[in-house]
Each structure stands twice: as structure tokens, then as C-alpha cells.
Write a protein that holds these residues in place. Structure first.
Motif, PDB file in Angstrom:
ATOM      1  N   GLY A 119       8.683   3.107  -5.712  1.00 11.07           N
ATOM      2  CA  GLY A 119       8.441   1.843  -6.392  1.00 11.07           C
ATOM      3  C   GLY A 119       7.247   1.868  -7.319  1.00 11.07           C
ATOM      4  N   SER A 120       6.741   0.696  -7.644  1.00  7.58           N
ATOM      5  CA  SER A 120       5.679   0.551  -8.637  1.00  7.58           C
ATOM      6  C   SER A 120       4.375   1.235  -8.234  1.00  7.58           C
ATOM      7  N   ALA A 121       4.118   1.379  -6.940  1.00  5.16           N
ATOM      8  CA  ALA A 121       2.882   2.017  -6.453  1.00  5.16           C
ATOM      9  C   ALA A 121       3.150   3.419  -5.906  1.00  5.16           C
ATOM     10  N   LYS A 122       4.289   3.989  -6.256  1.00  2.00           N
ATOM     11  CA  LYS A 122       4.686   5.302  -5.740  1.00  2.00           C
ATOM     12  C   LYS A 122       3.562   6.330  -5.901  1.00  2.00           C
ATOM     13  N   GLY A 123       3.317   7.074  -4.833  1.00  2.00           N
ATOM     14  CA  GLY A 123       2.338   8.137  -4.852  1.00  2.00           C
ATOM     15  C   GLY A 123       0.915   7.727  -4.536  1.00  2.00           C
ATOM     16  N   HIS A 124       0.616   6.436  -4.553  1.00  2.00           N
ATOM     17  CA  HIS A 124      -0.735   5.987  -4.222  1.00  2.00           C
ATOM     18  C   HIS A 124      -1.046   6.335  -2.764  1.00  2.00           C
ATOM     19  N   LYS A 125      -2.172   6.958  -2.555  1.00  2.00           N
ATOM     20  CA  LYS A 125      -2.609   7.246  -1.188  1.00  2.00           C
ATOM     21  C   LYS A 125      -3.255   6.000  -0.610  1.00  2.00           C
ATOM     22  N   LEU A 126      -2.926   5.735   0.657  1.00  2.00           N
ATOM     23  CA  LEU A 126      -3.477   4.570   1.337  1.00  2.00           C
ATOM     24  C   LEU A 126      -4.594   4.986   2.273  1.00  2.00           C
ATOM     25  N   LYS A 127      -5.589   4.145   2.353  1.00  2.00           N
ATOM     26  CA  LYS A 127      -6.705   4.394   3.267  1.00  2.00           C
ATOM     27  C   LYS A 127      -6.199   4.226   4.695  1.00  2.00           C
ATOM     28  N   GLY A 128      -6.560   5.154   5.561  1.00  2.00           N
ATOM     29  CA  GLY A 128      -6.120   5.126   6.948  1.00  2.00           C
ATOM     30  C   GLY A 128      -7.104   4.422   7.853  1.00  2.00           C
ATOM     31  N   PRO A 129      -6.781   4.337   9.127  1.00  2.00           N
ATOM     32  CA  PRO A 129      -7.661   3.671  10.089  1.00  2.00           C
ATOM     33  C   PRO A 129      -8.923   4.492  10.346  1.00  2.00           C
ATOM     34  N   PRO A 130     -10.027   3.806  10.681  1.00  2.00           N
ATOM     35  CA  PRO A 130     -11.292   4.510  10.922  1.00  2.00           C
ATOM     36  C   PRO A 130     -11.392   5.127  12.313  1.00  2.00           C
TER      37      PRO A 130
END
Length: 184
Positions: free
Chosen positions: A6-17
Motif C-alpha cells: 500500500g501507500s506506506a509499503k516498505g516503511h519500517k515500524l518502530k518496535g516495542p522497547p
């Protein structure tokens, strides 16, 4: 963790601390969204319960959903969801609610959702009670889809109120079940 399509394809997401939050693995998420795409249900309003990093709701937004409400109890995770929404440029289409899922369901007074995704802690003893509470709430309408991430050893029923199971999949040590709400 990344946005798959989709529109944000490939964006890495911040994970849990820390290890208190267990995000759905990318390969499980890929399988889930492949099935949801086949049902052609990714649109409209989405509710992400036990949102964690917000990955499931963000994936729905990226694939064309109009709006997503994220419900997460931990303040640190709410901050991460907001950061992930900003990073993916989807912040204008979502809102983060800090609090318990039970309180959100009980206090909800709004327009029902097209898709509800919930990926609660696997050891939670309230998964089935939460499904039933959603079935009995104003969160749903005819055709609403409910996605439940769960431990493979937890055998969910085929029906909860007016929710009828469409499919269930197991991938390694993860499982998910998809239900549809039917008024008739």
C-alpha cells in the motif's frame, strides 16, 4: 517490522522497547492480509485492539482503510503508535486511545467498524470474553470483520454471538482466526 503493501509499503515500524509486547510476525501478517485482500474487506473504519506498535491498523490504513482507532493500555506503546503513524504519513487518519480494551468496548458510542483486529497477549484468559463483548457491542454492524491473533493451542469456537468464523490459520507458533458479523 515493516509495512507490507500500500501507500506506506516498505516503511519500517518502530518496535516495542521491551518483551512485554509481541508484535505479529511479518510472515503471519503477510498471510493474514493476503486472505483479507481476497475477501475484499480492507476499507472504511478499522479498530486495532491491543494495538501494541499499531502495525496491524497501520497496514490496514496503508492498504486503503479510511480511518483507524488504536486502543493500547501502555503509555510507552501509545507513543510508539503515534511515532509509527507519523513515520508512515498516516497520522491524519488515525487516533490512539490509551486505556483497556474492556473500557473502550463498554464506553463506545460511535459509528461501527468495518474491520476490528485484535492481537492480545497469548496467555490472556479473556480472549473469548473479549470476542463475545465485541459481538454484543455497538462496535459492529452487518458485515463487520473481526481478526483475532491467538496461540495455536487456543481453540476458538466457530461462532460467538452473531460472529461466524470464515477461516482460521496456523503458522508455526502463531494463529489467527477471521470472523464475520451477520445480523440475519
Amino acid at each position: 517490522m515493516r509495512v507490507i503493501s500500500g501507500s506506506a509499503k516498505g516503511h519500517k515500524l518502530k518496535g516495542p522497547p521491551d518483551n512485554q509486547t509481541r508484535p505479529m510476525l511479518d510472515r503471519v501478517k503477510e498471510s493474514l492480509f493476503s486472505i483479507l485482500t481476497g475477501y475484499d474487506v480492507i476499507h472504511g473504519r478499522v479498530l486495532d485492539l491491543f494495538a501494541g506498535t499499531g502495525a496491524l491498523g497501520i497496514e490496514c490504513l496503508s492498504r486503503g482503510a479510511a480511518w483507524c482507532d488504536f486502543v493500547e493500555q501502555r503509555a510507552v506503546m501509545c507513543r510508539i503508535i503515534r511515532e509509527n503513524l507519523q513515520h508512515t504519513k498516516l497520522a491524519e487518519r488515525g487516533r490512539v486511545h490509551q486505556g483497556t480494551v474492556e473500557a473502550f468496548i463498554a464506553q463506545f458510542r460511535g459509528e461501527p467498524y468495518d474491520i476490528i483486529v485484535m492481537d492480545p497477549p497469548y496467555a490472556s484468559p479473556t480472549i473469548e470474553a473479549t470476542i463475545q463483548a465485541i459481538a454484543d457491542s455497538a462496535l459492529v454492524k452487518d458485515g463487520s470483520i473481526l481478526v483475532v491473533g491467538h496461540w495455536p493451542r487456543l481453540r476458538l469456537q466457530e461462532r460467538y454471538g452473531r460472529f461466524e468464523q470464515l477461516t482460521s490459520r496456523r503458522l508455526g507458533d502463531s494463529s489467527f482466526s477471521i470472523y464475520e458479523y451477520r445480523e440475519a
